[in-house]
Design a protein around this motif. Structure first.
Motif, mmCIF file in Angstrom:
data_model
loop_
_atom_site.group_PDB
_atom_site.id
_atom_site.type_symbol
_atom_site.label_atom_id
_atom_site.label_comp_id
_atom_site.label_asym_id
_atom_site.label_seq_id
_atom_site.Cartn_x
_atom_site.Cartn_y
_atom_site.Cartn_z
ATOM 1 N N ASP A 113 7.405 1.490 6.834
ATOM 2 C CA ASP A 113 7.142 1.797 8.242
ATOM 3 C C ASP A 113 7.940 3.009 8.684
ATOM 4 N N GLY A 114 7.464 3.667 9.749
ATOM 5 C CA GLY A 114 8.232 4.740 10.362
ATOM 6 C C GLY A 114 7.344 5.795 10.963
ATOM 7 N N THR A 115 8.010 6.672 11.711
ATOM 8 C CA THR A 115 7.324 7.835 12.264
ATOM 9 C C THR A 115 7.661 9.028 11.378
ATOM 10 N N TYR A 116 6.674 9.681 10.862
ATOM 11 C CA TYR A 116 6.852 10.796 9.933
ATOM 12 C C TYR A 116 6.371 12.074 10.603
ATOM 13 N N TRP A 117 7.143 13.165 10.381
ATOM 14 C CA TRP A 117 6.694 14.451 10.913
ATOM 15 C C TRP A 117 6.689 15.501 9.810
ATOM 16 N N LEU A 118 5.832 16.470 10.005
ATOM 17 C CA LEU A 118 5.706 17.590 9.077
ATOM 18 C C LEU A 118 5.910 18.881 9.850
ATOM 19 N N GLY A 119 6.792 19.741 9.329
ATOM 20 C CA GLY A 119 6.953 21.076 9.878
ATOM 21 C C GLY A 119 6.477 22.090 8.864
ATOM 22 N N VAL A 120 5.585 22.992 9.260
ATOM 23 C CA VAL A 120 5.100 24.055 8.373
ATOM 24 C C VAL A 120 5.579 25.388 8.940
ATOM 25 N N THR A 121 6.124 26.214 8.061
ATOM 26 C CA THR A 121 6.649 27.515 8.455
ATOM 27 C C THR A 121 5.772 28.608 7.868
ATOM 28 N N TYR A 178 7.537 24.027 3.735
ATOM 29 C CA TYR A 178 7.185 22.721 4.283
ATOM 30 C C TYR A 178 8.471 21.935 4.513
ATOM 31 N N SER A 179 8.504 21.177 5.575
ATOM 32 C CA SER A 179 9.677 20.348 5.876
ATOM 33 C C SER A 179 9.198 19.016 6.438
ATOM 34 N N TRP A 180 9.397 17.940 5.634
ATOM 35 C CA TRP A 180 9.023 16.603 6.070
ATOM 36 C C TRP A 180 10.239 15.870 6.607
ATOM 37 N N SER A 181 10.013 14.854 7.402
ATOM 38 C CA SER A 181 11.111 14.051 7.950
ATOM 39 C C SER A 181 11.864 13.310 6.850
ATOM 40 N N THR A 182 11.255 13.169 5.679
ATOM 41 C CA THR A 182 11.912 12.514 4.547
ATOM 42 C C THR A 182 12.853 13.447 3.810
ATOM 43 N N GLY A 183 12.827 14.750 4.134
ATOM 44 C CA GLY A 183 13.625 15.736 3.421
ATOM 45 C C GLY A 183 12.840 16.484 2.357
ATOM 46 N N SER A 184 11.637 16.023 2.049
ATOM 47 C CA SER A 184 10.819 16.699 1.042
ATOM 48 C C SER A 184 10.385 18.075 1.553
ATOM 49 N N GLN A 185 10.251 19.016 0.606
ATOM 50 C CA GLN A 185 9.793 20.358 0.943
ATOM 51 C C GLN A 185 8.488 20.702 0.209
ATOM 52 N N LYS A 186 7.785 19.659 -0.251
ATOM 53 C CA LYS A 186 6.490 19.857 -0.891
ATOM 54 C C LYS A 186 5.382 19.783 0.159
ATOM 55 N N ASP A 198 0.836 -1.203 0.000
ATOM 56 C CA ASP A 198 0.000 0.000 0.000
ATOM 57 C C ASP A 198 0.868 1.249 0.000
ATOM 58 N N VAL A 199 0.439 2.293 -0.687
ATOM 59 C CA VAL A 199 1.097 3.603 -0.696
ATOM 60 C C VAL A 199 0.131 4.598 -0.084
ATOM 61 N N TYR A 200 0.623 5.357 0.905
ATOM 62 C CA TYR A 200 -0.239 6.267 1.668
ATOM 63 C C TYR A 200 0.199 7.706 1.396
ATOM 64 N N LYS A 201 -0.738 8.591 1.128
ATOM 65 C CA LYS A 201 -0.439 9.988 0.850
ATOM 66 C C LYS A 201 -0.693 10.840 2.090
ATOM 67 N N LEU A 202 0.359 11.586 2.508
ATOM 68 C CA LEU A 202 0.230 12.540 3.611
ATOM 69 C C LEU A 202 0.291 13.946 3.022
ATOM 70 N N LYS A 203 -0.660 14.808 3.424
ATOM 71 C CA LYS A 203 -0.746 16.160 2.857
ATOM 72 C C LYS A 203 -0.995 17.163 3.972
ATOM 73 N N SER A 204 -0.332 18.295 3.880
ATOM 74 C CA SER A 204 -0.524 19.362 4.873
ATOM 75 C C SER A 204 -1.912 19.952 4.741
ATOM 76 N N ASN A 205 -2.556 20.206 5.883
ATOM 77 C CA ASN A 205 -3.857 20.853 5.882
ATOM 78 C C ASN A 205 -3.733 22.371 5.945
ATOM 79 N N ILE A 206 -2.471 22.873 5.909
ATOM 80 C CA ILE A 206 -2.234 24.314 6.036
ATOM 81 C C ILE A 206 -1.408 24.775 4.845
ATOM 82 N N VAL A 207 -1.790 25.926 4.289
ATOM 83 C CA VAL A 207 -0.977 26.565 3.250
ATOM 84 C C VAL A 207 0.103 27.370 3.962
ATOM 85 N N ALA A 208 1.371 26.994 3.734
ATOM 86 C CA ALA A 208 2.479 27.586 4.492
ATOM 87 C C ALA A 208 3.491 28.214 3.551
ATOM 88 N N ASP A 209 4.417 28.983 4.155
ATOM 89 C CA ASP A 209 5.522 29.551 3.380
ATOM 90 C C ASP A 209 6.562 28.482 3.049
#
Length: 830
Positions: free
Chosen positions: A428-436, A412-420, A399-410
């Protein structure tokens, strides 16, 4: 604009006295303002030490020498440098402290130099520079300050690149005249820009210009030449740098956005600091304004200083303020909420909740007795914008799971290194999202787990017999799982009663599907049996499985395949016969008959060989010597390798060889028969290096003494065992030579070849006792000879002896074996 990034700007704050050198200057900055098409008003601000500055040096700067350089060629423009008159002074009395008990002496006058120039657009723009030497010799943080000049310069960019002429940014305030050790400095070093460019602040390394020999260069051979771009920078003393120009704890920093300069100085002294404000337009650097400033740090007595940490932004409405004041006994805060009376606090470290986002002017009042100090700054409060990710989730493999920010930010910083704003997750893993948002960052976390539980079936087997089948099959998954076999059974375990493939499907409690297969096979038993074998060495043996099934797969341990294997290597082997899924392994051994006979040890002969060798082993046949002589006997006449081959009692070929050694008899020579005096006792030597010696009289030594007349013989044996014998006849006579000695009564050592030595008595007996001593008339011994071959040459220690009478004493055993002594004198004549 690449050159622009290489240059920074300096100011110098100086307190020492100088006449020709500019040690009276304590700071300066050069700016410009566009007043019309291609027209610029140039302004140089100089700050002079009016307490310690030399009057002659201050007077010499009534005219400032300003040069303008082409930014592409770096050459000075025709007609430059020019002299510009000053206005002023205006006395500057600026301090950073309200409640200072004792203020250090400091006096600063402000002079302004202004002129208008016309500069049409050109590639590379223009550099404007005022250069003066030298700096205050007591500056602490730079190398050789008394010989280091200052360069205040500005850059005018090519207006064609920006669509309009530029006006430089201008600093709003001048730093305080002095700083106090261990006291916080909070100074608004911000600037304003008429063009509305974005401003960024940094600490930099100051620049140099002029020198101690030409302190006021004007591009003449008399006063020296202005330095052309690229301008040089000062050298820091060890431990100092652009980012650490003053000893402090905490050290000096400048906020790149607000321009707030902070520091708690810890050391008294004078320190040069470089500060630049850069102008950015549409994200690109336009130009910069540089300030090179000398801070005078002194020990002060201060009652109270108000200060607090000014954050860039407050992320969220609630904030704990950090009080950095000194000496205060009580405080009052005003958090800057308009039309509110509830935005104050008297706590030292208050916490305040703002009603909404915005910019607020926060004021802190610090009190001690009747002394009041205050500090204010703008703080930006940003509305919280916390992201919200879904709840922790369990997925099925693949399975592939899509995680998306619910906030429009200046940003984005994901634990994977993505900035989208979204990512796809497949492990598996713990994923975090930082929105600036507006420099503030908020986080949320989700844990993704994959249900990797898959059904596992057990019971694969192969029956290699003809018996009926009753075989249990098992499957395992997780609690609360469901099962389905291709036999329609729904239990985890079943019984197989016939061969075939049994497939079981399972579904976990999370809905993840998987399946596994168990196979039960049945074949007739495989038969194979091979006997151990014994052969002669190197003889080949053939082993046969005697299998008649054409579908059989046969593998031997030596790599052979098929029904038979041929080998002559004795060892343990095995063969595997596989028919279908059944197999049988059999092990067998190939050995050799033991060797029966050996020829024996190597042979050794002395002097010559002539013998008959015989092989008399029982039950042997076909004997051949040296590959060519048949028969059981071989005549041996020379040394070397002797080999033989034969067939033993089992008719197995054998061979062996021996080496025949021939050694010469040892060499022995006792010498010729001889006649000797009765007194002589010769030594007979049989030679060294033998294993043994045997003399006629039983003595086993290498040497003996021939004391009497007679026949002497010896037999020796060397280490190879070879022997030799030799004989010698010894005849002793007492009348072989005369036994008497006659001593001359004089000799003449004058080197004429006649009678030059003493005694030359011609005595012939050798090997017997002979001793001659010579004395002078005082009884001192001059010579001591043990053989008649020695004579005195008439010298003592190499010096000719004096004429006169000398004494001799001679003792000897004569040929007749009698001991005699003779004493007398002789005369030395020259």
């Amino acid at each position: 604009m690449q050159k622009l990034f290489k240059y920074l700007f300096l100011f110098i704050f100086s307190f020492t006295i100088g006449t020709g050198k500019a040690t009276h200057i304590v700071g300066g900055e050069l700016t410009y303002k566009n007043t019309g098409t291609n027209v610029y008003k140039i302004r140089l601000d100089l700050y002079i030490d009016c307490l310690n500055g030399n009057a002659g040096a201050i007077s010499s700067d009534a005219q400032a020498i300003i040069g303008i350089f082409n930014g592409n060629t770096n050459r000075i423009l025709n007609g430059y440098p020019i002299s510009v008159s000053r206005k002023g002074p205006v006395r500057v009395n600026k301090t950073n402290y309200n409640c200072i008990a004792v203020s250090p002496n400091a006096c600063v006058d402000h002079y302004v130099y202004e002129t208008t120039v016309t500069l049409p657009p050109t590639t590379g723009g223009y550099y404007i520079s005022f250069q003066r030497c030298c700096r205050n010799g007591t500056i602490s943080n730079i190398v050789d300050p008394g010989a280091t000049g200052a360069n205040y310069w500005a850059y005018i960019p090519d207006s064609r690149l920006w669509g309009k002429e530029n006006t430089s940014a201008v600093f709003n305030e001048l730093p305080p005249n002095f700083l106090c050790t261990n006291t916080p400095l909070k100074f608004d070093h911000s600037a304003k820009d008429a063009d509305g460019d974005s401003l960024v602040y940094e600490l930099i390394t100051p620049y140099t210009g002029a020198n101690q020999f030409d302190p006021r260069p004007d591009n003449t051979s008399t006063n020296g030449f202005l330095q052309e771009p690229l301008f040089t920078q000062i050298s820091w003393n060890s431990g100092y740098s652009a980012l650490n120009p003053i000893d402090g704890n905490p050290k000096m920093t400048i906020d790149p956005v607000t321009g707030y300069l902070t520091l708690v100085p810890t050391r008294v002294g004078q320190f040069v600091v470089g500060i630049v404000v850069k102008e950015y337009r549409k994200g690109k650097l336009v130009t910069q304004t540089i300030r090179d400033y000398q801070f005078n740090v002194q020990s002060c007595v201060i009652d109270v200083v108000a200060s607090y940490f000014v954050p860039k932004v407050i992320c969220g409405l609630r904030y704990q303020f950090v009080n950095q004041s000194n000496g205060a006994t009580r405080y009052h805060w005003d958090f800057g909420v308009k039309d509110s009376t509830k935005d104050t606090s008297n706590l030292a470290k208050p916490q305040f909740t703002y009603p909404k986002a915005g910019v607020y002017k926060v004021r802190l009042y610090a009190y001690k007795n009747k002394c009041l100090d205050s500090f204010s700054a703008d703080v930006t409060v940003v509305e919280p914008a916390k992201p919200k990710l879904p709840k922790d989730t369990i997925l099925c493999p693949g399975d592939v799971y899509k995680l998306k920010s619910n906030i429009v930010a200046d940003f984005y910083s994901w634990s994977t290194g993505s900035q989208k704003d979204s990512i796809l997750v497949n492990k598996d893993g713990t994923y975090w999202l930082g929105v600036t948002v507006k420099s503030c960052t908020w986080y949320d976390t989700i844990k993704i787990s994959y249900d990797r539980n898959v059904i596992k079936a057990f019971g694969d087997t192969v029956f290699c017999n003809d018996d009926p089948i009753s075989h249990p099959l098992k499957s395992l998954l997780t609690t609360n799982s469901t099962y389905l076999w291709n036999t329609s059974e729904t239990t985890p375990n079943i019984i197989a009663i016939k061969p075939g493939k049994f497939i079981v499907s399972g579904i976990t409690e999370n809905g993840c599907k998987s399946k596994d297969t168990v196979e039960v096979s049945k074949f007739s038993p495989v038969k194979v049996a091979i006997n151990d074998t014994i052969v002669c060495p190197l003889f080949q043996a053939t082993f046969d499985t005697k299998n008649t099934n054409p579908s059989a797969i046969i593998n031997w341990s030596n790599g052979a395949t098929g029904n038979t294997m041929i080998t002559n290597v004795p060892q343990t082997y095995f063969v595997k016969v596989k028919i279908g899924l059944c197999a049988k392994l059999d092990t067998f051994v190939l050995t050799n008959y033991n060797r029966e006979y050996y020829m024996g040890n190597d042979l050794r002969y002395c002097n010559k060989i002539d013998t008959l060798l015989t092989l008399n082993f029982p039950n042997i046949s076909k004997v051949v010597w040296n590959t060519e002589v048949p028969g059981p006997q071989f005549r041996l006449t020379k040394p070397g390798l002797v080999s033989a081959t034969w067939l033993n009692s089992r008719n197995c070929p054998e061979s062996d060889s021996i080496f025949v050694n021939l050694f010469p008899n040892p060499k022995l020579n006792l010498g010729p028969d001889t006649i000797l005096c009765l007194s002589e006792k010769p030594i007979l030597d049989a030679g060294a290096g033998m294993q043994s010696y045997f003399w006629y009289n039983g003595i086993t030594d290498q040497m003996i003494v021939a004391r009497d007349s007679g026949l002497y013989w010896v037999e020796v044996k060397d280490w190879e065992g070879c022997k030799s014998r030799d004989t010698v006849l010894i005849n002793k006579r007492k009348d072989l030579f005369t036994s008497l000695i006659y001593m001359p009564n004089a000799f003449t050592p004058n080197e004429d070849g006649l009678n030059d030595v003493y005694p030359t008595n011609q005595y012939k007996v050798k090997g017997s006792l002979y001793n001659l001593k010579l004395y002078n008339r005082w009884g001192e011994k001059l010579a001591d000879y043990s053989s008649p071959d020695f004579n005195w040459d008439g010298k003592i220690n190499g010096v000719p002896a004096a004429e006169g009478v000398y004494v001799y004493k001679i003792t000897w055993i004569g040929c007749d074996n009698y001991l005699r002594t003779l004493v007398g004198d002789f005369t030395l004549l020259r």
